[in-house]
Design a protein around this motif. Structure first.
Motif, PDB file in Angstrom:
ATOM      1  N   ARG A  49     -59.561 -15.363 -32.792  1.00  0.00           N
ATOM      2  CA  ARG A  49     -58.585 -16.384 -32.412  1.00  0.00           C
ATOM      3  C   ARG A  49     -58.715 -17.650 -33.263  1.00  0.00           C
ATOM      4  O   ARG A  49     -57.776 -18.049 -33.928  1.00  0.00           O
ATOM      5  CB  ARG A  49     -58.735 -16.724 -30.919  1.00  0.00           C
ATOM      6  CG  ARG A  49     -58.523 -15.515 -30.029  1.00  0.00           C
ATOM      7  CD  ARG A  49     -57.170 -14.854 -30.231  1.00  0.00           C
ATOM      8  NE  ARG A  49     -57.197 -13.434 -29.902  1.00  0.00           N
ATOM      9  CZ  ARG A  49     -56.351 -12.544 -30.398  1.00  0.00           C
ATOM     10  NH1 ARG A  49     -55.422 -12.903 -31.263  1.00  0.00           N
ATOM     11  NH2 ARG A  49     -56.440 -11.270 -30.052  1.00  0.00           N
ATOM     12  N   SER A  53     -56.362 -18.494 -36.386  1.00  0.00           N
ATOM     13  CA  SER A  53     -55.567 -19.730 -36.407  1.00  0.00           C
ATOM     14  C   SER A  53     -55.742 -20.450 -37.742  1.00  0.00           C
ATOM     15  O   SER A  53     -54.793 -21.046 -38.274  1.00  0.00           O
ATOM     16  CB  SER A  53     -55.999 -20.653 -35.265  1.00  0.00           C
ATOM     17  OG  SER A  53     -55.659 -20.088 -34.020  1.00  0.00           O
ATOM     18  N   HIS A  54     -56.957 -20.386 -38.279  1.00  0.00           N
ATOM     19  CA  HIS A  54     -57.223 -20.984 -39.599  1.00  0.00           C
ATOM     20  C   HIS A  54     -56.429 -20.251 -40.687  1.00  0.00           C
ATOM     21  O   HIS A  54     -55.850 -20.885 -41.579  1.00  0.00           O
ATOM     22  CB  HIS A  54     -58.714 -20.920 -39.891  1.00  0.00           C
ATOM     23  CG  HIS A  54     -59.093 -21.394 -41.261  1.00  0.00           C
ATOM     24  ND1 HIS A  54     -58.895 -22.694 -41.684  1.00  0.00           N
ATOM     25  CD2 HIS A  54     -59.637 -20.728 -42.322  1.00  0.00           C
ATOM     26  CE1 HIS A  54     -59.308 -22.813 -42.936  1.00  0.00           C
ATOM     27  NE2 HIS A  54     -59.764 -21.647 -43.341  1.00  0.00           N
ATOM     28  N   ILE A  56     -53.640 -18.599 -40.259  1.00  0.00           N
ATOM     29  CA  ILE A  56     -52.225 -18.942 -40.057  1.00  0.00           C
ATOM     30  C   ILE A  56     -51.916 -20.316 -40.674  1.00  0.00           C
ATOM     31  O   ILE A  56     -50.871 -20.501 -41.303  1.00  0.00           O
ATOM     32  CB  ILE A  56     -51.862 -18.919 -38.555  1.00  0.00           C
ATOM     33  CG1 ILE A  56     -51.876 -17.480 -38.033  1.00  0.00           C
ATOM     34  CG2 ILE A  56     -50.490 -19.540 -38.309  1.00  0.00           C
ATOM     35  CD1 ILE A  56     -51.702 -17.360 -36.533  1.00  0.00           C
ATOM     36  N   GLU A 107     -48.989  -8.784 -31.999  1.00  0.00           N
ATOM     37  CA  GLU A 107     -49.458  -9.462 -33.215  1.00  0.00           C
ATOM     38  C   GLU A 107     -49.215  -8.603 -34.448  1.00  0.00           C
ATOM     39  O   GLU A 107     -48.771  -9.103 -35.485  1.00  0.00           O
ATOM     40  CB  GLU A 107     -50.961  -9.751 -33.110  1.00  0.00           C
ATOM     41  CG  GLU A 107     -51.314 -11.065 -32.480  1.00  0.00           C
ATOM     42  CD  GLU A 107     -52.801 -11.273 -32.473  1.00  0.00           C
ATOM     43  OE1 GLU A 107     -53.269 -12.198 -33.143  1.00  0.00           O
ATOM     44  OE2 GLU A 107     -53.507 -10.515 -31.779  1.00  0.00           O
ATOM     45  N   SER A 148     -48.958 -17.904 -33.994  1.00  0.00           N
ATOM     46  CA  SER A 148     -49.767 -19.019 -33.498  1.00  0.00           C
ATOM     47  C   SER A 148     -49.714 -19.097 -31.977  1.00  0.00           C
ATOM     48  O   SER A 148     -50.735 -19.344 -31.310  1.00  0.00           O
ATOM     49  CB  SER A 148     -49.272 -20.327 -34.113  1.00  0.00           C
ATOM     50  OG  SER A 148     -50.064 -21.408 -33.687  1.00  0.00           O
ATOM     51  N   GLN A 149     -48.523 -18.870 -31.398  1.00  0.00           N
ATOM     52  CA  GLN A 149     -48.371 -18.880 -29.945  1.00  0.00           C
ATOM     53  C   GLN A 149     -49.172 -17.752 -29.302  1.00  0.00           C
ATOM     54  O   GLN A 149     -49.759 -17.930 -28.219  1.00  0.00           O
ATOM     55  CB  GLN A 149     -46.890 -18.756 -29.562  1.00  0.00           C
ATOM     56  CG  GLN A 149     -46.047 -19.972 -29.925  1.00  0.00           C
ATOM     57  CD  GLN A 149     -46.542 -21.249 -29.274  1.00  0.00           C
ATOM     58  OE1 GLN A 149     -46.882 -21.255 -28.085  1.00  0.00           O
ATOM     59  NE2 GLN A 149     -46.588 -22.325 -30.036  1.00  0.00           N
ATOM     60  N   GLN A 151     -51.942 -16.531 -30.512  1.00  0.00           N
ATOM     61  CA  GLN A 151     -53.347 -16.948 -30.575  1.00  0.00           C
ATOM     62  C   GLN A 151     -53.708 -17.808 -29.375  1.00  0.00           C
ATOM     63  O   GLN A 151     -54.765 -17.630 -28.761  1.00  0.00           O
ATOM     64  CB  GLN A 151     -53.616 -17.741 -31.866  1.00  0.00           C
ATOM     65  CG  GLN A 151     -53.415 -17.001 -33.160  1.00  0.00           C
ATOM     66  CD  GLN A 151     -54.060 -15.645 -33.133  1.00  0.00           C
ATOM     67  OE1 GLN A 151     -55.239 -15.489 -32.818  1.00  0.00           O
ATOM     68  NE2 GLN A 151     -53.286 -14.625 -33.454  1.00  0.00           N
ATOM     69  N   ILE A 152     -52.835 -18.749 -29.045  1.00  0.00           N
ATOM     70  CA  ILE A 152     -53.090 -19.639 -27.903  1.00  0.00           C
ATOM     71  C   ILE A 152     -53.159 -18.840 -26.606  1.00  0.00           C
ATOM     72  O   ILE A 152     -54.075 -19.025 -25.785  1.00  0.00           O
ATOM     73  CB  ILE A 152     -51.988 -20.717 -27.813  1.00  0.00           C
ATOM     74  CG1 ILE A 152     -52.042 -21.632 -29.039  1.00  0.00           C
ATOM     75  CG2 ILE A 152     -52.121 -21.529 -26.530  1.00  0.00           C
ATOM     76  CD1 ILE A 152     -50.878 -22.591 -29.167  1.00  0.00           C
TER      77      ILE A 152
END
Length: 209
Positions: A49, A53-54, A56, A107, A148-149, A151-152
């Motif tokens: 995660r 995110s990094h 992305i 994903e 990104s969403q 991942q959250i």
């Protein structure tokens, strides 16, 4: 009731001790299993995660640059082509790292869409079709936003699971403390009973003299 009377207090207490020890053993095993799962969730939050995110963020940075270059009117076609091709190399250097992480089905679907958009950009560079490159870059950025969403959402789910197991471990820890208090009480009882029995003396029969 008659069957219970057959056994001494010591035997009954020993039986209770055995049950308490068994419960403590099982709860301790469950605590260890929960701790292992908490550790796995923490590693998953970091590896699948936070690191993703990094990636992305890096993708988005390079795609914004490609879109910006494609829309510039004061750059020659050759300069645009050179800049975009080099930037695409940076983008593709992240692909393998991203693909090695654990991806949900949603994903994977979005990631495939993103890769297709990047492939389209690469194809249009050769044709010097800057408007299509700008459009494909925009679509790729939208896909990154969706990723990104996810991942959250996934990160929150992992964190909630870890918190639940942490709370379960706390409850089991309190249960173990309570059982140990019971264990200590039974042990104290056995020692007291043993001591009292030692102090009891059978009175001598009265003398006939």
């Amino acid at each position: 009731m008659k069957d219970l009377k057959k056994y001494s207090n010591k035997t009954k207490a020993a039986f209770v001790l055995l049950i308490v020890m068994l419960i403590i053993l099982l709860s301790n095993f469950n605590t260890l299993q929960n701790s292992k799962k908490v550790n796995e969730n923490i590693n998953a939050i970091y590896n699948d995660r936070l690191m993703v995110s990094h990636y992305i963020f890096q993708y988005a940075k390079e795609l914004h640059f490609i879109k910006s270059e494609a829309e510039k009117l004061d750059l020659s076609d050759n300069v645009k082509k050179y800049e975009i091709i080099n930037t695409l190399k940076i983008v593709h250097s992240i692909d393998d790292l991203y693909a090695k992480t654990v991806l949900t089905n949603k994903e994977k679907e979005h990631f495939d869409t993103f890769l297709a958009a990047c492939k389209e950009i690469n194809n249009q560079v050769e044709n010097k079709n800057w408007s299509k490159i700008a459009y494909s870059s925009g679509e790729a950025l939208k896909t990154l936003e969706s990723l990104s969403q996810i991942q959250i959402k996934e990160g929150k789910a992992k964190l909630a699971s870890a918190n639940k197991m942490y709370n379960d471990n706390n409850s089991l820890g309190q249960l173990q403390i309570a059982l140990l208090i019971i264990l200590g009480g039974i042990t104290f009882y056995l020692l007291i009973v043993k001591k009292i029995k030692r102090n009891i003396r059978i009175p001598e029969p009265p003398s006939m003299n």
